[in-house]
Design a protein around this motif. Structure first.
Motif, short mmCIF file in Angstrom:
data_model
loop_
_atom_site.label_atom_id
_atom_site.label_comp_id
_atom_site.label_asym_id
_atom_site.label_seq_id
_atom_site.Cartn_x
_atom_site.Cartn_y
_atom_site.Cartn_z
N TYR A 62 2.02 8.60 -2.81
CA TYR A 62 0.76 8.33 -3.51
C TYR A 62 0.85 8.76 -4.98
N THR A 93 0.85 -1.19 0.00
CA THR A 93 0.00 0.00 0.00
C THR A 93 0.89 1.24 0.00
N VAL A 94 0.25 2.38 -0.22
CA VAL A 94 0.96 3.66 -0.16
C VAL A 94 1.60 3.81 1.22
N HIS A 109 0.96 6.34 -8.45
CA HIS A 109 -0.01 6.49 -9.53
C HIS A 109 0.68 6.83 -10.85
#
Length: 139
Positions: free
Chosen positions: A61, A40-41, A65
């Motif tokens: 984040y 996860t981030v 992306h």
């Protein structure tokens, strides 16, 4: 990170059209250094902090992306509020272990998917994600 790994990471970023900034290099180094994995981030942010890399959660984040858009990694949504990023961009499926929040790869050859619907005009199926949710057996 060794000089050789830094050069390879920089070349990889340039190859996908991303400028190799200090933060992208540092995060890519952490992300890909341990082979195929799901995180996860927040987990990558914690790894960065542990490695002494000063980077905000928002930067992690945004960078993940950007890596996703460049197809260096892929997004795997297994829970409503939790998104994992997968460094293995090949076609494959996943087990999700509830309670542990752990994601494991399932080789594509272990699952057969048939009778997919025709996509709407002008669209094509990019991929099909199968997530099999597991939990500890109760006695």
């Amino acid at each position: 990170m060794t000089a050789d790994n830094m050069i390879k990471t920089e070349a990889r970023l340039r190859q996908v059209g991303l400028r190799p900034t200090r933060q992208r290099l540092a995060l890519a180094s952490l992300l890909f250094a341990k082979g195929d994995r799901h995180l996860t981030v927040e987990e990558l942010h914690a790894e960065a902090a542990d490695a002494g890399i000063d980077v905000s959660l928002a930067t992690v984040y945004n960078t993940l992306h950007q890596f996703t858009e460049a197809r260096m990694i892929r997004v795997l949504a297994v829970e409503g509020s939790r998104t994992y990023f997968d460094t293995n961009v090949s076609d494959h499926h996943h087990f999700f272990i509830e309670g542990r929040n752990e994601v494991l790869d399932i080789p594509l050859s272990n699952i057969a998917i048939a009778n997919l619907p025709e996509p709407p005009e002008g669209m094509e199926i990019a991929n099909v994600d199968v997530v099999i949710r597991l939990r500890e057996k109760t006695v």
